[in-house]
Design a protein around this motif. Structure first.
Motif, PDB file in Angstrom:
ATOM      1  N   PHE A 234       0.808  -1.222   0.000  1.00 29.98           N
ATOM      2  CA  PHE A 234       0.000   0.000   0.000  1.00 29.98           C
ATOM      3  C   PHE A 234       0.838   1.267   0.000  1.00 29.98           C
ATOM      4  O   PHE A 234       0.316   2.358  -0.235  1.00 29.98           O
ATOM      5  N   SER A 235       2.125   1.161   0.278  1.00 28.00           N
ATOM      6  CA  SER A 235       2.958   2.363   0.461  1.00 28.00           C
ATOM      7  C   SER A 235       3.459   2.909  -0.869  1.00 28.00           C
ATOM      8  O   SER A 235       3.596   2.180  -1.858  1.00 28.00           O
ATOM      9  N   ILE A 272      -6.471  -4.501   7.907  1.00 22.64           N
ATOM     10  CA  ILE A 272      -6.358  -3.607   6.750  1.00 22.64           C
ATOM     11  C   ILE A 272      -6.774  -2.193   7.133  1.00 22.64           C
ATOM     12  O   ILE A 272      -6.149  -1.203   6.709  1.00 22.64           O
ATOM     13  N   LEU A 273      -7.813  -2.067   7.945  1.00 23.24           N
ATOM     14  CA  LEU A 273      -8.263  -0.752   8.389  1.00 23.24           C
ATOM     15  C   LEU A 273      -7.169  -0.036   9.175  1.00 23.24           C
ATOM     16  O   LEU A 273      -6.927   1.166   8.970  1.00 23.24           O
ATOM     17  N   VAL A 274      -6.479  -0.765  10.066  1.00 23.42           N
ATOM     18  CA  VAL A 274      -5.390  -0.158  10.839  1.00 23.42           C
ATOM     19  C   VAL A 274      -4.262   0.288   9.924  1.00 23.42           C
ATOM     20  O   VAL A 274      -3.719   1.399  10.068  1.00 23.42           O
ATOM     21  N   VAL A 275      -3.886  -0.542   8.960  1.00 29.15           N
ATOM     22  CA  VAL A 275      -2.811  -0.181   8.030  1.00 29.15           C
ATOM     23  C   VAL A 275      -3.177   1.080   7.246  1.00 29.15           C
ATOM     24  O   VAL A 275      -2.351   1.989   7.077  1.00 29.15           O
ATOM     25  N   VAL A 276      -4.414   1.143   6.766  1.00 29.66           N
ATOM     26  CA  VAL A 276      -4.854   2.312   5.990  1.00 29.66           C
ATOM     27  C   VAL A 276      -4.828   3.573   6.855  1.00 29.66           C
ATOM     28  O   VAL A 276      -4.361   4.633   6.415  1.00 29.66           O
ATOM     29  N   ASN A 282       0.434   8.997   8.311  1.00 25.77           N
ATOM     30  CA  ASN A 282       1.858   9.241   8.090  1.00 25.77           C
ATOM     31  C   ASN A 282       2.191   9.546   6.632  1.00 25.77           C
ATOM     32  O   ASN A 282       3.360   9.630   6.259  1.00 25.77           O
ATOM     33  N   LYS A 283       1.143   9.666   5.780  1.00 27.22           N
ATOM     34  CA  LYS A 283       1.272  10.155   4.405  1.00 27.22           C
ATOM     35  C   LYS A 283       2.151   9.276   3.521  1.00 27.22           C
ATOM     36  O   LYS A 283       2.942   9.773   2.722  1.00 27.22           O
ATOM     37  N   TRP A 284       2.009   7.951   3.671  1.00 24.73           N
ATOM     38  CA  TRP A 284       2.727   7.084   2.740  1.00 24.73           C
ATOM     39  C   TRP A 284       1.792   6.131   1.999  1.00 24.73           C
ATOM     40  O   TRP A 284       2.233   5.288   1.222  1.00 24.73           O
ATOM     41  N   ILE A 285       0.502   6.265   2.195  1.00 25.26           N
ATOM     42  CA  ILE A 285      -0.453   5.324   1.615  1.00 25.26           C
ATOM     43  C   ILE A 285      -0.668   5.589   0.128  1.00 25.26           C
ATOM     44  O   ILE A 285      -0.625   6.732  -0.328  1.00 25.26           O
ATOM     45  N   LYS A 286      -0.878   4.510  -0.633  1.00 24.18           N
ATOM     46  CA  LYS A 286      -1.225   4.586  -2.052  1.00 24.18           C
ATOM     47  C   LYS A 286      -2.650   4.046  -2.174  1.00 24.18           C
ATOM     48  O   LYS A 286      -2.864   2.824  -2.222  1.00 24.18           O
ATOM     49  N   ILE A 287      -3.623   4.960  -2.226  1.00 21.88           N
ATOM     50  CA  ILE A 287      -5.033   4.595  -2.142  1.00 21.88           C
ATOM     51  C   ILE A 287      -5.451   3.662  -3.278  1.00 21.88           C
ATOM     52  O   ILE A 287      -6.286   2.769  -3.077  1.00 21.88           O
TER      53      ILE A 287
END
Length: 486
Positions: A234-235, A272-276, A282-287
């Motif tokens: 996801f990052s 998955i909810l916690v990871v998202v 922390n602004k590293w997610i790739k939606i």
């Protein structure tokens, strides 16, 4: 004469092998496997050059080879005896390399979790002494010490960025391997292990990979690596190849689906909810990747729901899914009542580690008429076997692991902080699983303790990074300068 001297090692080796074959000819398969592994280890030490790297890889891969040499099996009625798992031997080989090569100078007993671990082991010892099933307690205590050994080893071997990345990569390989094994077992309708044991599954196969005899143990084993794989996939950061991580993540998610374990399905959503949430914060997610995974998971769940309904109905009669779920819940509450009776009778020291299955029938409430088994709740089981202080020590260990993962996840988007986010999600999922399933198998407990040690030890890498930055030695984020390209 020189020719004879050069030939002597080969002749001696052949003689030893021949003698070994003669002695092992009538032994069980486990003894033959153990001997072959020992022989392979000896050859390895003679010919392999990069021993640390290869030993680390073998150690991580051996977590999924659930071979346990049991001593005094059946003594004092014990079904387990004294267990010596393969991963402990491979870990001992790795630790020996560090010591004999002079690389163990900075080894320590542990970090932030030393206190809860010391309390937990001390209370296990006291509970064993006061137990009516002392030999069973000794066997459980040996397992606890082996778990600590895996924590200690993981704590001390993740010294550089290259070490940490190698360990994570091998954990992902284990995840992919076990997921593929699970697909094969589900397709064939069997469970098999590395000793050649095969058991038939029911009309809805629910195998355990090579790490357990049931799907509860399997999902508990793969969740740490699966949550880390999800966080990496996801990052936005490309710390490990996307072509490697993304397929493995989808394999793991599919394996969770095929387990037909309700607690695991719900736990996957939690994780998955916690990871998202952490990725957004922390602004590293790739939606885009999150949506892709959610779409695939939704399609998979819709496709598997009819079989899940059949599974619940077949387990609990013909009353339907809702009635089956209610009956399942009531059964677990009944098992909890038995545990509460044991705890109220033995609140301080408990009945002894591993003794629950031997004594619980004498604490069944009068008039109870249901399926009986060991309580499906790790917290109540701990309180029953080691007393309320033992349960508190275990909960403190979990809280300590959560704090370490949360602390590491707050850092800049590096492989370490992203994996820590996945590990934080995994701990939450596993704490949820502990409410609903028996949590007494070796393989997934071993993986849990190894991950505790890995993340506890990883704090030193962050501390080193902050120290170098404050001294002006290395201003770039990461680990030591010489390890960044590894």
């Amino acid at each position: 004469m020189p020719t004879i001297n050069r030939s002597f090692p080969i002749i001696a080796f052949g003689g030893v092998v021949g003698l070994g074959v003669l002695l092992l000819a009538d032994k069980d398969l486990r003894w033959i496997v153990a001997s072959l592994l020992a022989l392979a280890g000896a050859v390895f030490m003679l010919v392999v050059q990069e021993k640390k790297k290869v030993l680390t890889i073998v150690f991580i891969l051996s977590f999924q080879i659930n071979i346990i040499l049991r001593l005094f099996h059946g003594h004092s009625g014990s079904a387990e005896g004294i267990g010596l798992p393969l991963v402990v031997f491979t870990g001992a080989a790795l630790a020996s390399w560090y010591f004999f090569s002079g690389n163990a100078k900075n080894f320590s007993w542990g970090g932030s979790l030393r206190g809860p671990i010391a309390a937990l082991i001390a209370l296990l010892c006291i509970s064993t002494v006061t137990s009516s099933e002392k030999f069973v307690g000794i066997g459980a205590l040996v397992f606890a010490l082996e778990y600590y050994f895996l924590y200690w080893l993981a704590f001390n071997i993740a010294r550089t960025n290259a070490d940490f990345q190698r360990i994570v990569a091998m954990l992902l390989v284990v995840l992919g391997t076990q997921s593929l094994v699970y697909f094969v077992q589900s397709f064939l309708g069997i469970t098999f292990d590395f000793l050649g044991n095969v058991s038939e599954e029911g009309s809805i196969p629910r195998p355990g990979g090579t790490v357990s005899t049931n799907p509860d143990g399997f999902v508990s084993f793969i969740f740490p690596a699966l949550m880390m794989a999800s966080a990496i996939a996801f990052s936005k950061q490309r710390r490990i190849s996307n072509a490697f991580v993304v397929p493995i993540m989808f394999l793991g998610v599919a394996a969770i689906g095929l387990s037909f374990t309700r607690a695991a399905w719900i736990g996957l959503v939690f994780g998955i909810l916690v990871v998202v949430i952490l990725g957004v914060k922390n602004k590293w997610i790739k939606i885009r990747m999150v949506f892709a995974m959610m779409a695939v998971a939704t399609v998979g769940i819709i496709g598997l729901l009819p079989q899940m309904f059949d599974r619940v109905s077949s387990d609990y009669g013909k009353g339907g899914v809702v009635d089956g779920a209610i009956e399942s819940f009531n059964e677990r509450m009944g098992l909890n009542r038995i545990a509460f009776n044991i705890i109220s009778s033995n609140p301080v020291f408990g009945i002894g580690p591993g003794a629950y299955s031997y004594v619980y029938k004498s604490h069944i409430p009068s008039g109870m008429n249901q399926w009986l088994f060991t309580v499906h709740n790790e917290y109540l089981l701990r309180a029953a076997e080691t007393g309320i202080p033992g349960a508190i020590a275990f909960i403190c260990l979990l809280i300590g692991g959560l704090r370490i993962a949360r602390r590491l996840s707050r850092g800049p988007p590096t492989l370490l902080s992203i994996c820590a986010s996945g590990w934080l999600a995994a701990i939450i999922v596993l704490m949820w699983m502990m409410f609903w399933v028996p949590w007494n198998g070796f393989a997934f407990n071993a993986m849990f303790w190894f991950m505790l040690g890995l993340m506890d030890g990883a704090q030193r890498l962050v501390a080193y990074h902050h120290k170098t930055n404050s001294n002006g030695v290395d201003k770039k984020p990461g680990f030591r300068r010489e390890d960044r390209t590894a």
